[in-house]
Design an enzyme around this catalytic site. Structure first.
Site, PDB file in Angstrom:
ATOM      1  N   PRO A  23      78.098  79.920  24.122  1.00  0.00           N
ATOM      2  CA  PRO A  23      78.242  79.886  25.578  1.00  0.00           C
ATOM      3  C   PRO A  23      78.290  81.293  26.179  1.00  0.00           C
ATOM      4  O   PRO A  23      79.127  82.105  25.814  1.00  0.00           O
ATOM      5  CB  PRO A  23      79.570  79.161  25.794  1.00  0.00           C
ATOM      6  N   GLU A  24      77.357  81.554  27.056  1.00  0.00           N
ATOM      7  CA  GLU A  24      77.337  82.806  27.814  1.00  0.00           C
ATOM      8  C   GLU A  24      77.510  82.443  29.287  1.00  0.00           C
ATOM      9  O   GLU A  24      77.836  81.301  29.599  1.00  0.00           O
ATOM     10  CB  GLU A  24      76.017  83.540  27.565  1.00  0.00           C
TER      11      GLU A  24
ATOM     12  N   ARG B  93      84.788  76.175  14.813  1.00  0.00           N
ATOM     13  CA  ARG B  93      85.001  77.459  14.138  1.00  0.00           C
ATOM     14  C   ARG B  93      86.350  78.102  14.459  1.00  0.00           C
ATOM     15  O   ARG B  93      86.692  79.140  13.901  1.00  0.00           O
ATOM     16  CB  ARG B  93      83.867  78.422  14.457  1.00  0.00           C
TER      17      ARG B  93
END
Length: 282
Positions: free
Chosen positions: A2-3, A120
């Site tokens: 996600p940016e 993660r």
DNA sequence: CTAGGATCCTGTCAGC
DNA sequence: TGCTGACAGGATCCTA
């Protein structure tokens, strides 16, 4: 990962689903994800959702805010009333919802739930006083953002001040907020600039061109609802479509989109996969 | 100041 | 088929 466009897409969704709702209970299943004390949020009503570069911010009516960084695989997802497709979920939500990778659950009034998934476990949620937001070690150091407060003049200044490679600079959140690997790669391609070029070697024309290219790829990212090439999903648990429009990112060995006859190459820069056309990017 | 490596984590994938 | 090991990646920290 996600940016800016992905987080902006999530932000718009959460605004729709969370604002006006009260948090009745918070379940923290994995302690390291949430710091600052979830008890400050319980009983509070969410009054706004904001975004600072790649960081989401939920503001509560009791003077506290929850900052959220998704890193690579964080998935903030709403389930409950108001959803158009409440049963549909992307396969990118590994382990189910809630499931083994659901680390925090906000139980809302009127039966809604807000889940923070992250297989993660690099993402985080920080509870801070809203007034002290800007003093946060991460949010407080963010550089100006494209499409918000980053002007051409500021960009020229930032670029001219360092000999670091231009791509590494674009991804430095303390210099420019919100640009990550996907959009840095695609913006450099669009501007015809080689990712390894020293930032201060760009002339004024190239710098301006790059500035516009960054805005263009970020706008496209938002237009297509973000890029779901790995774990990114929207707040509804659905996929974006920018991955269908990648210029060079994740396209090693494929033909250059300019049809110049070359193939996209992959290299490593600052520990990140870096994609470029050796012919079109100088 | 800058470059490069290690770290955190676990799903994915290549190789045997 | 099933196991093992390498790899990826945002941000930070450490060393050169």
């Amino acid at each position: 990962m996600p940016e800016l466009p992905e987080v902006e897409t999530i932000k718009m969704g959460l605004e729709k689903y969370l604002v006006g709702h009260r948090v009745e209970k918070i379940e923290v299943r994995l302690k390291k994800i949430l710091s600052g004390g979830e008890e400050h949020l319980v009983g509070g009503k969410i009054i706004a959702v904001r975004r600072f570069a790649k960081v989401l911010c939920l503001d509560f009516d009791n003077g506290y805010s929850a900052l959220m960084h998704l890193k690579m695989t964080g998935q903030p997802i709403y389930r409950g009333p108001n959803l158009k497709t409440p049963t549909h979920l992307s396969e990118k939500i590994v382990g189910g919802l809630p499931g083994i990778h659901t680390h925090v659950v906000f139980h809302l009034d009127r039966g809604g739930n807000f889940y923070f998934n992250d297989f993660r476990r690099f993402g985080w949620i920080k509870v801070v006083k809203t007034q002290e937001l800007k003093g946060d070690v991460f949010v407080g150091k963010l550089g100006p953002e494209p499409l918000r407060d980053l002007t051409e003049e500021m960009f020229e200044q930032i670029v001219s001040k360092t000999k670091k490679s231009i791509k590494v600079l674009l991804m430095d959140q303390t210099k420019i907020g919100g640009v990550g690997n996907i959009y840095a790669n695609d913006a450099l391609f669009l501007a015809g600039i080689h990712p390894k070029r020293a930032a201060n070697s760009l002339d004024q024309n190239e710098t301006l061109n790059l500035f516009k290219s960054i805005e263009k790829v970020l706008k496209d990212g938002i237009k297509y609802g973000g890029a779901s090439e790995h774990a990114y999903v929207t707040s509804e648990g659905l996929e974006g479509r920018y991955q269908e429009h990648f210029l060079v990112y994740d396209r090693a060995g494929l033909p250059c989109p300019n049809d110049c006859g070359e193939k996209i190459q992959k290299t490593n820069l600052g520990g990140r996969g870096t994609y470029f056309c050796p012919k079109c990017q100088k």
